[in-house]
Write an enzyme that holds these catalytic residues in place. Structure first.
Site, mmCIF file in Angstrom:
data_model
loop_
_atom_site.group_PDB
_atom_site.id
_atom_site.type_symbol
_atom_site.label_atom_id
_atom_site.label_comp_id
_atom_site.label_asym_id
_atom_site.label_seq_id
_atom_site.Cartn_x
_atom_site.Cartn_y
_atom_site.Cartn_z
ATOM 1 N N LYS A 84 0.851 -1.210 0.000
ATOM 2 C CA LYS A 84 0.000 0.000 0.000
ATOM 3 C C LYS A 84 0.880 1.251 0.000
ATOM 4 O O LYS A 84 2.086 1.179 0.270
ATOM 5 C CB LYS A 84 -0.915 -0.030 1.229
ATOM 6 C CG LYS A 84 -0.169 0.045 2.545
ATOM 7 C CD LYS A 84 -1.062 -0.313 3.718
ATOM 8 C CE LYS A 84 -0.277 -0.209 5.021
ATOM 9 N NZ LYS A 84 -0.959 -0.869 6.136
ATOM 10 N N TYR A 101 17.490 29.926 9.309
ATOM 11 C CA TYR A 101 16.345 30.653 9.896
ATOM 12 C C TYR A 101 16.337 30.577 11.422
ATOM 13 O O TYR A 101 16.575 29.516 12.007
ATOM 14 C CB TYR A 101 15.035 30.035 9.407
ATOM 15 C CG TYR A 101 14.723 30.283 7.954
ATOM 16 C CD1 TYR A 101 14.480 31.565 7.477
ATOM 17 C CD2 TYR A 101 14.654 29.226 7.062
ATOM 18 C CE1 TYR A 101 14.174 31.782 6.136
ATOM 19 C CE2 TYR A 101 14.355 29.428 5.724
ATOM 20 C CZ TYR A 101 14.116 30.711 5.266
ATOM 21 O OH TYR A 101 13.818 30.926 3.958
HETATM 22 C C1 PLP Z 1 -0.124 -1.866 6.705
HETATM 23 C C2 PLP Z 1 -0.691 -3.157 7.145
HETATM 24 C C3 PLP Z 1 0.135 -4.274 7.355
HETATM 25 C C4 PLP Z 1 1.638 -4.205 7.298
HETATM 26 O O1 PLP Z 1 2.133 -3.654 8.502
HETATM 27 P P1 PLP Z 1 3.701 -3.522 8.769
HETATM 28 O O2 PLP Z 1 3.774 -2.989 10.151
HETATM 29 O O3 PLP Z 1 4.209 -2.552 7.762
HETATM 30 O O4 PLP Z 1 4.291 -4.860 8.613
HETATM 31 C C5 PLP Z 1 -0.475 -5.476 7.666
HETATM 32 N N1 PLP Z 1 -1.824 -5.578 7.762
HETATM 33 C C6 PLP Z 1 -2.646 -4.513 7.574
HETATM 34 C C7 PLP Z 1 -4.110 -4.692 7.715
HETATM 35 C C8 PLP Z 1 -2.109 -3.278 7.268
HETATM 36 O O5 PLP Z 1 -2.916 -2.229 7.107
#
Ligand code: PLP
Length: 373
Positions: free
Chosen positions: A37, A265
């Site tokens: 994702k 800054y």
């Molecule tokens: C993002 C996600 C994962 C992966 O999590 P990590 O901590 O990056 O391993 C797994 N399951 C679901 C439902 C997620 O949303």
């Protein structure tokens, strides 16, 4: 030709070695869903997914239908789970057509899928999301019985398994995770059909993969560890993980700073004595957290140089007095390896008081990415 001053390099070799480490931890019988994702955590949805597919990943997990569409358009054929589910009849239609696996957490989505299945004369595989304590998406365990009962009246849905998410597994000492695992097992014990038990139950994220073997079930869902990040900056990984993303800029100018001179800054840095400084080509507009001002480090020619003064939109200043000679045009490494030194996403996250996930997304999504294997 890529004329950008700042470059993001994605090391697909490191990605596949990290996947090997997941395999070592879960064994050959547990299936692996690579979570891609958010543009594969900033590493590039399509190249990362193709690389994982070539390495024999069992499944991919995305948040939204649009990401899955993109993967199918690119010819990626492995099963894809929609972790965020579907919410409209149009999404249901596409999910059924493309053979995706939506996660289900309410009945209306199930009804949309069922009517699409009837329309298209197909079946759709689904995962039932149960909230075992994350307090986010899901059916509550107490309502699961009636939810499954209602699902049983719908045609076309094939329940592949129960899925749930761990909220605190990045802290292995927290007893909350054991409670979530127990809840998950209770749910499976009381609801899986005895004649044909669900075959693809899934609970573990990266923290679960690394810290809780009893949470592995049939399918694990690692994300961050594939990219060489940790679930939290202080997390002790039981296997070596390599950063996949490297972020490099250049030295624009080298200057001698007299004692008492200020940098950037707000004059938050004042030289106690004469210093040699380098002005670098990236700032918060390029994904470097401004929180690293006067706290973080960069690598110049393989040596660590502290960031001084506030980070600007496209410029950052570092002190190279102890880092040795540098010239305009020299490489400045903000993330990744330089010589024998390395800045990991979690070091950067610690300086910025965040987590590696946010660092990788904010750097990766802003830049043209070059892939090496
Ligand atoms: C993002 C996600 C994962 C992966 O999590 P990590 O901590 O990056 O391993 C797994 N399951 C679901 C439902 C997620 O949303």
């Amino acid at each position: 030709m890529n004329m950008e001053k700042n470059k993001v390099l994605i090391d697909l070799g490191a990605l596949s070695r990290n996947l090997e480490q997941v395999r070592r931890l879960v064994g050959r019988r547990t299936r692996i869903m690579g979570v891609v994702k958010s543009d594969a955590y900033g590493h590039g949805l399509v190249p990362v997914s193709k690389s994982l597919e070539a390495q024999g990943i069992d499944r991919l997990g995305v948040a939204w239908l649009s990401e899955a569409l993109r993967l199918r358009q690119e010819g990626i054929g492995v099963p894809i789970t929609l972790l965020g589910g579907i919410g409209t009849p149009e999404e249901a239609a596409q999910a059924v057509r493309l053979g995706l696996t939506p996660v289900l957490y309410d009945l209306s989505a199930a009804q949309m899928l069922a009517s699409e299945c009837a329309e298209q004369g197909r079946k759709v595989e689904v995962q039932i999301k149960v909230d075992t304590g994350m307090g986010r998406l899901g059916v509550s365990p107490t309502n699961l019985g009636s939810f499954l009962h209602d699902l049983g009246r719908l045609e076309g849905l094939v329940v592949k398994g129960i899925t749930s998410h761990l909220s605190c597994a990045d802290r292995p000492e927290d007893p909350y995770t054991a409670g979530q695992i127990r809840c998950f097992e209770d749910v499976m014990g009381s609801h899986a059909p005895r004649q044909a038990p669900f075959a693809e139950n899934s609970l573990a994220n990266s923290a679960g993969v690394m810290g809780f073997p009893e949470a592995h079930m049939e399918v694990v869902r690692p994300g961050i560890m594939l990219y060489g990040g940790l679930p939290a900056p202080g997390f002790r990984a039981p296997v070596p993980l390599e950063p996949v993303m490297h972020f490099r800029g250049v030295v624009l100018q080298v200057r001698d700073l007299p004692a008492g001179a200020c940098v950037s800054y707000g004059r938050t840095y004042r030289a106690a004595g004469p210093r040699k400084i380098a002005v670098l080509s990236a700032g918060y507009g390029d994904g470097l957290p401004r929180r690293m001002s006067n706290r973080g480090y960069v690598l110049i020619n393989g040596r660590r140089a502290p960031i001084i003064g506030t980070i600007c939109m496209n410029l950052t200043v570092c002190d190279i007095t102890e880092a040795g000679p540098a010239m305009p045009g020299d490489e400045a490494v903000f993330l990744g390896r330089s010589g024998n030194e390395i800045i990991t996403p979690d070091q950067l996250a610690r300086w910025a008081e965040t987590i590696s996930y946010e660092i990788l997304c904010s750097i990766g999504l802003r830049h043209h990415r070059t892939y090496v294997s």
